[in-house]
Design an enzyme around this catalytic site. Structure first.
Site, PDB file in Angstrom:
ATOM      1  N   LYS A  33       0.824  -1.229   0.000  1.00 34.29           N
ATOM      2  CA  LYS A  33       0.000   0.000   0.000  1.00 34.29           C
ATOM      3  C   LYS A  33       0.844   1.259   0.000  1.00 34.29           C
ATOM      4  O   LYS A  33       0.542   2.215  -0.689  1.00 34.29           O
ATOM      5  CB  LYS A  33      -0.857   0.060   1.274  1.00 34.29           C
ATOM      6  CG  LYS A  33      -2.139  -0.694   1.219  1.00 34.29           C
ATOM      7  CD  LYS A  33      -2.954  -0.451   2.497  1.00 34.29           C
ATOM      8  CE  LYS A  33      -2.300  -1.034   3.715  1.00 34.29           C
ATOM      9  NZ  LYS A  33      -2.094  -0.262   4.865  1.00 34.29           N
ATOM     10  N   ARG A  92      -8.466   1.740  10.752  1.00 34.90           N
ATOM     11  CA  ARG A  92      -7.955   0.396  10.996  1.00 34.90           C
ATOM     12  C   ARG A  92      -8.884  -0.390  11.913  1.00 34.90           C
ATOM     13  O   ARG A  92      -8.504  -1.465  12.387  1.00 34.90           O
ATOM     14  CB  ARG A  92      -6.582   0.488  11.654  1.00 34.90           C
ATOM     15  CG  ARG A  92      -5.439   0.309  10.655  1.00 34.90           C
ATOM     16  CD  ARG A  92      -4.162   0.680  11.348  1.00 34.90           C
ATOM     17  NE  ARG A  92      -3.057  -0.148  10.976  1.00 34.90           N
ATOM     18  CZ  ARG A  92      -1.980   0.337  10.340  1.00 34.90           C
ATOM     19  NH1 ARG A  92      -1.915   1.592   9.977  1.00 34.90           N
ATOM     20  NH2 ARG A  92      -0.972  -0.449  10.086  1.00 34.90           N
ATOM     21  N   ARG A 106      12.390  -5.132   4.681  1.00 34.88           N
ATOM     22  CA  ARG A 106      12.043  -3.767   4.273  1.00 34.88           C
ATOM     23  C   ARG A 106      13.025  -2.762   4.893  1.00 34.88           C
ATOM     24  O   ARG A 106      13.389  -2.839   6.041  1.00 34.88           O
ATOM     25  CB  ARG A 106      10.620  -3.452   4.732  1.00 34.88           C
ATOM     26  CG  ARG A 106      10.197  -2.040   4.427  1.00 34.88           C
ATOM     27  CD  ARG A 106       8.704  -1.901   4.414  1.00 34.88           C
ATOM     28  NE  ARG A 106       8.098  -2.145   5.713  1.00 34.88           N
ATOM     29  CZ  ARG A 106       6.775  -2.104   5.910  1.00 34.88           C
ATOM     30  NH1 ARG A 106       5.963  -1.856   4.905  1.00 34.88           N
ATOM     31  NH2 ARG A 106       6.278  -2.326   7.098  1.00 34.88           N
ATOM     32  N   ARG A 143      12.611   0.033  10.150  1.00 30.70           N
ATOM     33  CA  ARG A 143      11.655   0.403  11.195  1.00 30.70           C
ATOM     34  C   ARG A 143      11.802  -0.532  12.380  1.00 30.70           C
ATOM     35  O   ARG A 143      11.980  -1.727  12.206  1.00 30.70           O
ATOM     36  CB  ARG A 143      10.231   0.305  10.638  1.00 30.70           C
ATOM     37  CG  ARG A 143       9.826   1.501   9.848  1.00 30.70           C
ATOM     38  CD  ARG A 143       8.535   1.293   9.130  1.00 30.70           C
ATOM     39  NE  ARG A 143       7.501   0.651   9.935  1.00 30.70           N
ATOM     40  CZ  ARG A 143       6.244   0.510   9.526  1.00 30.70           C
ATOM     41  NH1 ARG A 143       5.878   0.976   8.348  1.00 30.70           N
ATOM     42  NH2 ARG A 143       5.342  -0.090  10.275  1.00 30.70           N
ATOM     43  N   ARG A 159       1.348  -7.551  14.542  1.00 29.94           N
ATOM     44  CA  ARG A 159       0.638  -6.623  13.636  1.00 29.94           C
ATOM     45  C   ARG A 159      -0.361  -7.390  12.753  1.00 29.94           C
ATOM     46  O   ARG A 159      -1.431  -6.887  12.440  1.00 29.94           O
ATOM     47  CB  ARG A 159       1.641  -5.835  12.796  1.00 29.94           C
ATOM     48  CG  ARG A 159       2.276  -4.704  13.610  1.00 29.94           C
ATOM     49  CD  ARG A 159       3.604  -4.257  13.069  1.00 29.94           C
ATOM     50  NE  ARG A 159       3.550  -3.710  11.743  1.00 29.94           N
ATOM     51  CZ  ARG A 159       4.598  -3.647  10.923  1.00 29.94           C
ATOM     52  NH1 ARG A 159       5.772  -4.114  11.311  1.00 29.94           N
ATOM     53  NH2 ARG A 159       4.476  -3.114   9.747  1.00 29.94           N
TER      54      ARG A 159
END
Ligand code: AMP
Length: 219
Positions: free
Chosen positions: A15, A90, A132, A165, A176
């Site tokens: 996204k 969310r 990532r 991150r 998550r």
């Protein structure tokens, strides 16, 4: 008509990359709650201090805290013609809040509201998360396996050292996903029932997903 675009999908479904591109394409602001919250943490604000403990555990930050950040951001003049909202809502509670925020800000004017769901097999996503990296300066997102930087750990565009991150580790990533399934995925049904859900296949290359995305935001 003002375009209000929101995006649903599991963590690391792509996204962020696609919505940044879309924001440039429409010249709308890219409002990303995760980045707004991380900015509060870096600036060591009161909100940032509260948010940090939730983010580090992979849990959702309290509803009122996020709503006040979102409302402030969506009332800025650059959101007048439209916005790209990434990472909000969310939960069903946040979705109801967003409806109220939009009603207040749109002031009776009709808008084009769409929820775009990135449909993808979640098995590949944990590996995407741990690989990532992102540029703390320009925000470009990389993946050590699928989209590595040209030079060791440096941003291709601005040469800044890439960072990972803190919540992109396996343990927090799993939490998550649990949060996504319990709190966020019911929104797929929620927006389907409101007739504003558009689903795209989010597997494949960045260019393939981009083509599919354009079809559902432009029609
Ligand atoms: P993201 O960058 O979208 O993966 O978000 C990182 C973390 O920020 C999430 O795991 C949550 O802890 C927090 N967060 C982001 N958006 C929201 C939201 N809409 N509501 C509550 N917490 C959020």
């Amino acid at each position: 008509m003002k375009k209000e675009l929101i995006f649903l999908g599991p963590p690391a479904c792509g996204k962020g990359t696609q919505t940044s591109k879309l924001a440039q394409y429409f010249n709308f602001p890219h409002v990303d709650t995760g980045s707004l919250l991380r900015a509060e943490i870096s600036a060591q604000t009161e909100n940032g201090k509260i948010a940090k403990s939730y983010i580090d555990k992979g849990h959702l930050v309290p509803v009122n805290l996020v709503a006040s950040i979102i409302k402030d951001r969506l009332s800025q003049p650059d959101c007048k013609n439209g916005y790209i909202l990434d990472g909000y809502p969310r939960s069903v509670e946040q979705a109801d809040m967003l409806t109220k925020i939009n009603e207040e800000l749109d002031n009776g004017e009709k808008s084009d509201f769409r929820a775009i769901y990135f449909d993808i097999d979640t098995e590949i996503l944990i590996s995407r998360i741990v690989n990532r990296r992102s540029c703390p300066k320009c925000g470009e997102i990389y993946n050590l396996k699928f989209k590595p930087p040209k030079k060791d750990s440096l941003c291709d565009y601005c040469g800044t050292q890439l960072t990972q991150r803190k919540d992109d580790n396996e343990e927090t990533a799993k939490a998550r996903f649990d949060t996504y399934y319990s709190e966020t995925s019911p929104l797929i049904e929620y927006y389907k029932n409101k007739n504003c859900l558009k689903t795209i296949d989010a597997s494949g290359s960045i260019d393939e997903v981009w083509e599919r995305l354009l079809k559902v935001v432009e029609d």
